[in-house]
Write a protein that holds these residues in place. Structure first.
Motif, mmCIF file in Angstrom:
data_model
loop_
_atom_site.group_PDB
_atom_site.id
_atom_site.type_symbol
_atom_site.label_atom_id
_atom_site.label_comp_id
_atom_site.label_asym_id
_atom_site.label_seq_id
_atom_site.Cartn_x
_atom_site.Cartn_y
_atom_site.Cartn_z
ATOM 1 N N ASP A 173 1.833 9.330 -5.848
ATOM 2 C CA ASP A 173 2.362 10.658 -5.537
ATOM 3 C C ASP A 173 3.395 11.090 -6.577
ATOM 4 O O ASP A 173 3.378 12.235 -7.042
ATOM 5 N N THR A 174 4.282 10.181 -6.953
ATOM 6 C CA THR A 174 5.300 10.486 -7.968
ATOM 7 C C THR A 174 4.643 10.810 -9.301
ATOM 8 O O THR A 174 5.002 11.784 -9.965
ATOM 9 N N TRP A 175 3.667 10.007 -9.718
ATOM 10 C CA TRP A 175 2.950 10.248 -10.972
ATOM 11 C C TRP A 175 2.272 11.618 -10.954
ATOM 12 O O TRP A 175 2.359 12.374 -11.914
ATOM 13 N N LEU A 176 1.611 11.928 -9.847
ATOM 14 C CA LEU A 176 0.944 13.227 -9.744
ATOM 15 C C LEU A 176 1.941 14.373 -9.844
ATOM 16 O O LEU A 176 1.716 15.346 -10.568
ATOM 17 N N ARG A 177 3.043 14.262 -9.129
ATOM 18 C CA ARG A 177 4.052 15.315 -9.118
ATOM 19 C C ARG A 177 4.741 15.462 -10.467
ATOM 20 O O ARG A 177 4.902 16.567 -10.980
ATOM 21 N N GLU A 178 5.174 14.333 -11.038
ATOM 22 C CA GLU A 178 6.020 14.384 -12.225
ATOM 23 C C GLU A 178 5.253 14.459 -13.539
ATOM 24 O O GLU A 178 5.726 15.072 -14.486
ATOM 25 N N GLU A 179 4.108 13.814 -13.630
ATOM 26 C CA GLU A 179 3.385 13.794 -14.899
ATOM 27 C C GLU A 179 2.168 14.700 -14.898
ATOM 28 O O GLU A 179 2.017 15.532 -15.802
ATOM 29 N N LEU B 75 0.830 -1.199 0.000
ATOM 30 C CA LEU B 75 0.000 0.000 0.000
ATOM 31 C C LEU B 75 0.872 1.259 0.000
ATOM 32 O O LEU B 75 0.614 2.202 -0.741
ATOM 33 N N ALA B 76 1.915 1.259 0.817
ATOM 34 C CA ALA B 76 2.820 2.413 0.875
ATOM 35 C C ALA B 76 3.529 2.613 -0.470
ATOM 36 O O ALA B 76 3.689 3.745 -0.940
ATOM 37 N N ALA B 77 3.935 1.506 -1.118
ATOM 38 C CA ALA B 77 4.599 1.602 -2.424
ATOM 39 C C ALA B 77 3.637 2.150 -3.470
ATOM 40 O O ALA B 77 4.003 2.989 -4.304
ATOM 41 N N ARG B 78 2.391 1.695 -3.448
ATOM 42 C CA ARG B 78 1.393 2.201 -4.386
ATOM 43 C C ARG B 78 1.133 3.688 -4.169
ATOM 44 O O ARG B 78 1.074 4.477 -5.109
ATOM 45 N N ASP B 79 1.003 4.086 -2.903
ATOM 46 C CA ASP B 79 0.785 5.500 -2.594
ATOM 47 C C ASP B 79 1.957 6.349 -3.082
ATOM 48 O O ASP B 79 1.761 7.434 -3.638
ATOM 49 N N ALA B 80 3.178 5.857 -2.890
ATOM 50 C CA ALA B 80 4.361 6.587 -3.344
ATOM 51 C C ALA B 80 4.372 6.704 -4.865
ATOM 52 O O ALA B 80 4.710 7.758 -5.412
#
Length: 96
Positions: free
Chosen positions: A50-56, A42-47
């Motif tokens: 978050d990365t997708w939202l920030r970067e893409e 779950l933590a890996a999916r959330d990360a």
């Protein structure tokens, strides 16, 4: 000082059985390990989200806001492109 904390959780019957089955199969040594692995996933999916939202997503938003006219399609153009893609996919499927 302890690095763990004991919790009492309540799970639906099907999930509780899944946890017990993972332990019974030998895949995990304890029920706690099953829950820990699930929380790590779950933590890996959330990360990743978050990365997708920030970067893409944020980058795309910034590009559109910098030049809204040049970086967007009208509803009609978007519809035409989607229709063309669906037509192409239907033709490929018909050939199979």
């Amino acid at each position: 000082m302890r690095t763990t904390q004991s919790l009492s959780i309540t799970l639906p019957h099907d999930m509780a059985q899944m946890v017990k089955a993972k332990v019974a199969s030998g895949e995990y040594a304890t029920e706690s390990e099953v829950i820990l692995d699930g929380l790590r996933s779950l933590a890996a999916r959330d990360a990743a989200v978050d990365t997708w939202l920030r970067e893409e997503v944020a980058a795309t938003f910034d590009r559109v806001m910098a030049d809204p006219i040049g970086n967007t399609l009208s509803a009609d153009d978007a519809h035409a492109r989607l229709q063309s893609l669906m037509d192409s996919a239907a033709k490929r499927a018909a050939l199979k």
